[in-house]
Design a protein around this motif. Sequence first.
Motif, short mmCIF file in Angstrom:
data_model
loop_
_atom_site.label_atom_id
_atom_site.label_comp_id
_atom_site.label_asym_id
_atom_site.label_seq_id
_atom_site.Cartn_x
_atom_site.Cartn_y
_atom_site.Cartn_z
N THR A 41 46.01 45.49 40.49
CA THR A 41 45.43 44.93 39.05
C THR A 41 43.97 45.10 39.38
O THR A 41 43.05 44.30 39.98
N ALA A 42 43.34 46.26 38.55
CA ALA A 42 41.70 46.34 38.41
C ALA A 42 41.01 45.36 37.57
O ALA A 42 39.90 44.94 37.74
N TRP A 43 41.69 44.91 36.46
CA TRP A 43 41.14 44.04 35.65
C TRP A 43 42.27 43.20 34.74
O TRP A 43 43.43 43.66 34.42
N ALA A 44 42.01 42.09 34.63
CA ALA A 44 42.95 41.12 33.75
C ALA A 44 42.08 40.24 32.95
O ALA A 44 41.25 39.82 33.23
N THR A 95 43.23 39.70 39.50
CA THR A 95 42.30 41.01 39.92
C THR A 95 42.19 41.43 41.29
O THR A 95 42.23 40.33 42.04
N HIS A 141 39.65 36.42 37.57
CA HIS A 141 40.85 36.31 37.10
C HIS A 141 41.69 36.49 38.56
O HIS A 141 41.59 37.13 39.35
N GLY A 163 35.57 40.35 39.39
CA GLY A 163 36.43 39.72 38.34
C GLY A 163 36.71 38.48 38.89
O GLY A 163 37.20 38.42 40.15
N ALA A 175 35.07 43.37 33.61
CA ALA A 175 35.13 42.82 35.18
C ALA A 175 35.00 44.13 36.04
O ALA A 175 35.61 43.98 37.10
N LEU A 181 45.85 43.71 30.95
CA LEU A 181 46.12 44.05 32.43
C LEU A 181 45.47 45.79 32.44
O LEU A 181 45.75 46.62 31.73
N VAL A 207 37.06 47.10 35.49
CA VAL A 207 38.68 47.40 35.54
C VAL A 207 38.90 48.48 34.47
O VAL A 207 38.74 48.43 33.43
N ARG A 219 44.65 40.93 48.78
CA ARG A 219 43.96 40.92 47.60
C ARG A 219 42.95 41.90 48.04
O ARG A 219 42.14 41.77 48.97
#
Length: 257
Positions: free
Chosen positions: A178-181, A108, A105, A103, A218, A170, A220, A98
């Motif tokens: 995944t930059a934002w979720a 993320t 989530h 963020g 967050a 997403l 993203v 990761r």
Amino acid sequence: MHSPFGGQGLNLGLGDAVNLGWKLAATVHGWAPEGLLDTYTAERHPLGAWVLDWTRAQVALMRPEPHAAALRRVVAELSATPDATTFFVKKISGVWHRYDLPGSHPLTGRSAPDLELSDGHRLADHLHDGRGLLLDLADDPALRGRAAGHRDRVRTLTVRCPDRPDLAGLLLRPDGCTAWAADTPAPTGSWTRRWAGGSGRPRRSRRSRGAEWADGVAGVATPTAPLAPSCTIRATSTTPCSPPNASVVLPDRPARR
């Protein structure tokens, strides 16, 4: 330098190329946010250090001496259990890696999950053009509107995901990260600046200034511009450490005279 055991160095190199390629392209095109290239070091160097540690451990296990032999027997016993096997496979494959992105989530910073979507395709099918993707899973006009000023860099797809009804949206970078979720429709705000730069026509400058990709939610957003004019990166897998099907295609160059 590290041992080639497990092909981890090959996967690491592919991950490095996919991570850096779109950031270089953004800089060439003039829309890279401030500090975008610096994120390569922050994101990829920890994975390089991890590969060094694990390959060194593998070398230590193979030494022809009594202590290593005893350790091999212990590891073999552990590997016979489902939990340990799952741990080793997911760790080596990079599934659990990761990036440290803003963020809270769980998705993320991780590889985008290969979701089955209501349009009859899987998520990976929409990630072949080297661009980012804003996935609207809640049919939220406000969410789509936040990418409106970045249409040349952020592609928007409105679909449903029957297997993950909890997901509302997403934001995927060109490298599949995944930059934002969010599990609920996100509040309004200009989060696209963190990863896609400012809206409007990109500047052709030696150093792109742009603000941040994600101010509001967050941090993203996803760029959808083609990569650099000199290269294209395609990825059909989305693991940060090991995208096995990534390829870099360079155009033919005229021969020098």
